[in-house]
Write an enzyme that holds these catalytic residues in place. Structure first.
Site, PDB file in Angstrom:
ATOM      1  CG  ASP A 279      35.077  35.662  37.543  1.00 40.78           C
ATOM      2  OD1 ASP A 279      33.857  35.593  37.366  1.00 40.78           O
ATOM      3  OD2 ASP A 279      35.867  36.106  36.690  1.00 40.78           O
TER       4      ASP A 279
ATOM      5  CG  LEU B 278      45.327  43.403  44.235  1.00 44.96           C
ATOM      6  CD1 LEU B 278      45.074  43.396  42.745  1.00 44.96           C
ATOM      7  CD2 LEU B 278      46.406  42.392  44.570  1.00 44.96           C
TER       8      LEU B 278
ATOM      9  CB  THR C 172      39.863  41.757  30.349  1.00 46.29           C
ATOM     10  OG1 THR C 172      38.750  42.293  29.643  1.00 46.29           O
ATOM     11  CG2 THR C 172      40.911  42.853  30.449  1.00 46.29           C
TER      12      THR C 172
ATOM     13  CD  GLU D 291      36.238  45.974  27.622  1.00 50.93           C
ATOM     14  OE1 GLU D 291      36.484  47.153  27.373  1.00 50.93           O
ATOM     15  OE2 GLU D 291      35.233  45.385  27.172  1.00 50.93           O
TER      16      GLU D 291
ATOM     17  CE1 TYR E 149      38.995  46.031  34.280  1.00 54.05           C
ATOM     18  CE2 TYR E 149      38.587  45.698  31.938  1.00 54.05           C
ATOM     19  CZ  TYR E 149      38.748  45.185  33.215  1.00 54.05           C
ATOM     20  OH  TYR E 149      38.655  43.828  33.410  1.00 54.05           O
TER      21      TYR E 149
ATOM     22  CE  LYS F 149      41.791  43.488  34.882  1.00 56.65           C
ATOM     23  NZ  LYS F 149      42.086  42.292  35.684  1.00 56.65           N
TER      24      LYS F 149
HETATM   25  O1  F7E Z   1      29.065  46.368  29.240  1.00 58.83           O
HETATM   26  C1  F7E Z   1      27.015  48.253  26.864  1.00 58.83           C
HETATM   27  C2  F7E Z   1      28.376  48.808  27.229  1.00 58.83           C
HETATM   28  O2  F7E Z   1      29.470  46.870  31.645  1.00 58.83           O
HETATM   29  C3  F7E Z   1      28.884  45.573  28.099  1.00 58.83           C
HETATM   30  C4  F7E Z   1      33.739  43.539  32.777  1.00 58.83           C
HETATM   31  O3  F7E Z   1      33.618  42.309  33.458  1.00 58.83           O
HETATM   32  O4  F7E Z   1      33.616  42.427  30.671  1.00 58.83           O
HETATM   33  C5  F7E Z   1      33.035  43.461  31.435  1.00 58.83           C
HETATM   34  O5  F7E Z   1      33.151  44.721  30.800  1.00 58.83           O
HETATM   35  C6  F7E Z   1      28.440  46.431  26.912  1.00 58.83           C
HETATM   36  C7  F7E Z   1      29.272  47.709  26.723  1.00 58.83           C
HETATM   37  O6  F7E Z   1      30.696  44.955  30.515  1.00 58.83           O
HETATM   38  C8  F7E Z   1      24.630  49.607  29.227  1.00 58.83           C
HETATM   39  O7  F7E Z   1      28.580  50.067  26.597  1.00 58.83           O
HETATM   40  C9  F7E Z   1      24.768  49.344  27.089  1.00 58.83           C
HETATM   41  O8  F7E Z   1      29.518  47.910  25.340  1.00 58.83           O
HETATM   42  O9  F7E Z   1      28.337  44.707  31.027  1.00 58.83           O
HETATM   43  P1  F7E Z   1      29.352  45.723  30.698  1.00 58.83           P
HETATM   44  P2  F7E Z   1      32.075  45.298  29.775  1.00 58.83           P
HETATM   45  O10 F7E Z   1      32.302  46.757  29.653  1.00 58.83           O
HETATM   46  O11 F7E Z   1      32.090  44.511  28.511  1.00 58.83           O
HETATM   47  C10 F7E Z   1      35.020  42.568  30.388  1.00 58.83           C
HETATM   48  C11 F7E Z   1      35.485  41.309  29.698  1.00 58.83           C
HETATM   49  C12 F7E Z   1      35.828  42.926  31.587  1.00 58.83           C
HETATM   50  O12 F7E Z   1      36.989  42.585  31.690  1.00 58.83           O
HETATM   51  C13 F7E Z   1      35.222  43.863  32.571  1.00 58.83           C
HETATM   52  O13 F7E Z   1      35.875  43.770  33.824  1.00 58.83           O
HETATM   53  O14 F7E Z   1      27.116  46.870  27.180  1.00 58.83           O
HETATM   54  N1  F7E Z   1      25.902  48.829  27.623  1.00 58.83           N
HETATM   55  N2  F7E Z   1      23.972  49.829  28.046  1.00 58.83           N
HETATM   56  C14 F7E Z   1      25.837  48.975  28.952  1.00 58.83           C
HETATM   57  N3  F7E Z   1      26.705  48.605  29.927  1.00 58.83           N
HETATM   58  C15 F7E Z   1      26.341  48.860  31.228  1.00 58.83           C
HETATM   59  N4  F7E Z   1      27.167  48.475  32.216  1.00 58.83           N
HETATM   60  N5  F7E Z   1      25.177  49.493  31.530  1.00 58.83           N
HETATM   61  C16 F7E Z   1      24.254  49.893  30.557  1.00 58.83           C
HETATM   62  O15 F7E Z   1      23.207  50.458  30.868  1.00 58.83           O
END
Ligand code: F7E
Length: 363
Positions: free
Chosen positions: A14, A60, A128, A130, A152, A156
């Protein structure tokens, strides 16, 4: 005189898009970076050296450095994008996450006050979706109750409330953008979308055999990061400081993201089985290309994020669908297909060169 903006987290996805956006608007942009022995400035390398783009060291976690940077730059606007932003990592490093994502926000606000800029400097806080966590209603808007569901999100949530507190207590122009997931070709490679588009590109070009993922049924509202930075700026240009939900208003599962990404990489996937036994199979060859691994499950997972961007549409005049889900996935896959092709070409050149050196063809 050009307006001055200070961006924390300038080296991130970003931060890099916002820098480009503000430079185009004629701003003097100051990016705050941390000292590191590892080069992590790839996303802003093309901006370094531009007349109106400057970097300053600060952290920060270090109030003194924040006061020093803010006192020297005297920004008109601060965009606080710096964070430990990986939800899964926050379970392994909860204290660090709290220090940066919660107390870090307080340090920025206090630094602004201590520099005597509380009446003039507008502050954007990267909040977020989240915060909605274990969601209490679907879709989520500015009035939906929060239920943070990871270290997290809890950190936040402090950031969100301390911004509101400073707005009310000191009349400061500080606002949160409650941004739903926003992705791009610059997204970090361990977030699920980029992990998928890179893996699909590598598998399609014979550089990887399989992709291991966690919860395939998790639902997200994914938008294009490049579109979302415009909202950060718009939020600070309003007459009144307010918080806004920024989302695409469309929801898909991780499984659907995967199917579409592989499709754009030239592979038709079909998912069979359930839970940990679910597999993504190449329809043409019958090969298993996607499997589920417990390593990518979280102790508590947020599974139903779906944003309602009506307020941003109405009050900011923002179009949440200027890049559709299909376009977003295509942009990311096209980028990663090209990236993998370049890596293959480089490897080919290196192998040839090693062979020529061995044979004495080149010296
Ligand atoms: O996971 C599932 C995981 O790590 C999305 C950050 O920018 O957006 C982001 O957080 C979903 C979750 O993003 C894998 O369990 C499945 O349900 O891409 P993510 P996030 O956790 O949504 C929010 C808005 C923020 O604020 C954060 O900073 O996908 N998932 N399999 C997986 N996730 C990851 N990383 N890896 C996997 O293999």
């Amino acid at each position: 005189m050009a307006k001055k903006a200070l961006i924390t987290g300038v080296t991130g996805q970003d931060g890099s898009y916002l820098s480009e956006f503000l430079l185009d608007k004629g701003y003097e942009v100051y990016g705050m970076i941390r000292r590191s022995s590892v080069d992590y400035r790839e996303r802003i390398a093309h901006l370094e050296g531009r007349e109106n783009f400057h970097l300053r060291y600060g952290d920060l976690g270090d109030s003194m450095s924040l006061v020093a940077v803010i006192a020297q730059v005297r920004p008109d606007e601060i965009y606080n994008l710096a964070a430990q932003s990986h939800v899964q990592v926050s379970f392994d490093a909860p204290e660090f996450t709290a220090d940066i994502d919660a107390t870090g926000v307080l340090r920025v606000l206090e630094a602004v006050r201590n520099c005597g800029l509380a009446d003039t400097c507008r502050i954007y806080q990267a909040s977020t979706s989240e915060l909605y966590g274990k969601v209490e209603e679907v879709p989520q808007n500015e009035d939906t109750p929060f239920h943070p569901y990871s270290p997290y999100a809890v950190a936040k949530q402090y950031g969100y409330w301390i911004v509101r507190e400073y707005r009310e207590a000191y009349n400061m122009f500080c606002c949160s953008g409650i941004l739903f997931n926003h992705e791009s070709e610059r997204r970090g490679e361990t977030f699920v979308t980029r992990k998928i588009t890179l893996a699909a590109s590598r598998i399609a070009q014979g550089k990887q055999d399989k992709l291991y993922l966690g919860n395939l049924s998790s639902l997200r509202d994914w938008g294009y990061a490049k579109d979302y930075v415009e909202c950060m700026w718009l939020i600070l240009q309003q007459d009144k400081p307010q918080d806004y939900v920024i989302a695409s208003g469309v929801q898909h599962s991780v499984r659907e993201f995967c199917e579409l990404a592989f499709h754009y990489a030239g592979i038709e996937l079909e998912f069979k089985g359930e839970g940990m036994d679910e597999k993504g199979i190449d329809k043409a060859t019958g090969k298993v290309l996607v499997e589920v691994s417990p390593d990518f499950y979280r102790p508590t997972d947020v599974v139903n994020l779906f944003g309602d961007p009506s307020k941003a549409k109405r009050e900011l005049g923002w179009n949440p669908q200027s890049t559709t889900f299909e376009e977003l996935v295509k942009i990311m896959v096209d980028h990663d297909m090209a990236k993998v092709a370049v890596e293959r070409a480089e490897e080919h050149i290196r192998l040839n060169l090693e062979e020529y050196l061995e044979k004495g063809v080149v010296k």
